[in-house]
Design an enzyme around this catalytic site. Sequence first.
Site, PDB file in Angstrom:
ATOM      1  N   CYS A  46      -0.597   8.947  25.397  1.00 41.40           N
ATOM      2  CA  CYS A  46       0.164   8.552  26.583  1.00 41.40           C
ATOM      3  C   CYS A  46      -0.372   7.214  27.091  1.00 41.40           C
ATOM      4  CB  CYS A  46       0.016   9.621  27.657  1.00 41.40           C
ATOM      5  SG  CYS A  46       0.820   9.192  29.214  1.00 41.40           S
ATOM      6  N   CYS A  49      -2.110   7.820  30.645  1.00 44.84           N
ATOM      7  CA  CYS A  49      -3.305   8.650  30.920  1.00 44.84           C
ATOM      8  C   CYS A  49      -4.154   8.949  29.691  1.00 44.84           C
ATOM      9  CB  CYS A  49      -2.894   9.962  31.587  1.00 44.84           C
ATOM     10  SG  CYS A  49      -2.221  11.184  30.432  1.00 44.84           S
ATOM     11  N   CYS A  94       4.735  13.897  29.668  1.00 52.07           N
ATOM     12  CA  CYS A  94       3.319  14.130  29.385  1.00 52.07           C
ATOM     13  C   CYS A  94       2.835  15.311  30.224  1.00 52.07           C
ATOM     14  CB  CYS A  94       2.522  12.876  29.722  1.00 52.07           C
ATOM     15  SG  CYS A  94       0.733  13.116  29.641  1.00 52.07           S
ATOM     16  N   CYS A  97      -0.093  13.937  32.910  1.00 49.36           N
ATOM     17  CA  CYS A  97       0.169  13.063  34.067  1.00 49.36           C
ATOM     18  C   CYS A  97       1.626  13.109  34.532  1.00 49.36           C
ATOM     19  CB  CYS A  97      -0.242  11.623  33.767  1.00 49.36           C
ATOM     20  SG  CYS A  97       0.879  10.734  32.663  1.00 49.36           S
ATOM     21  N   CYS A 117      12.469  11.734  20.437  1.00 46.91           N
ATOM     22  CA  CYS A 117      12.886  10.338  20.528  1.00 46.91           C
ATOM     23  C   CYS A 117      12.115   9.730  21.702  1.00 46.91           C
ATOM     24  CB  CYS A 117      14.395  10.298  20.765  1.00 46.91           C
ATOM     25  SG  CYS A 117      15.078   8.657  20.744  1.00 46.91           S
TER      26      CYS A 117
HETATM   27 FE    FE Z   1       0.126  11.004  30.527  1.00 45.74          FE
END
Ligand code: FE
Length: 128
Positions: A46, A49, A94, A97, A117
């Site tokens: 990510c 984060c 995610c 976060c 995607c």
């Molecule tokens: Fe994240």
Amino acid sequence: METPKSESEWKKRLTPEQYHVLREKGTEMAFTGKLLKNKETGTYTCAACDQKLFSSDTKFDSGTGWPSFTDAIPSSVEFHRDMSHGMVRTEVTCAKCGSHLGHVFDDGPGPTGKRFCINSCSLDFKKQ
Ligand code: FE
């Protein structure tokens, strides 16, 4: 990396494009992402984060212009029903976060039949 606690902290950490995609559920222009054609072995994390999200083993070329994966690392993402833009889609965020990553569809290749995607700008890549 600690998860920001306010939108101003998010803005400091992210580029304007990343902020739009990750925090405002935007979509980057197809075929513009820097990780679209990346074929190296490693882990996609990510961009907000550092949570580990996708293994390079699951990446494939979907022809859509966005990085595509057949699966996510277990428990790394969450799924939400998304009724925006006159479509019924499954949004992927995610799990750490809460940032928007992209969508998942049921038209992917084996073994899962899934096509995650994902916006390239919502990802970083850690080479193995
Ligand atoms: Fe994240």
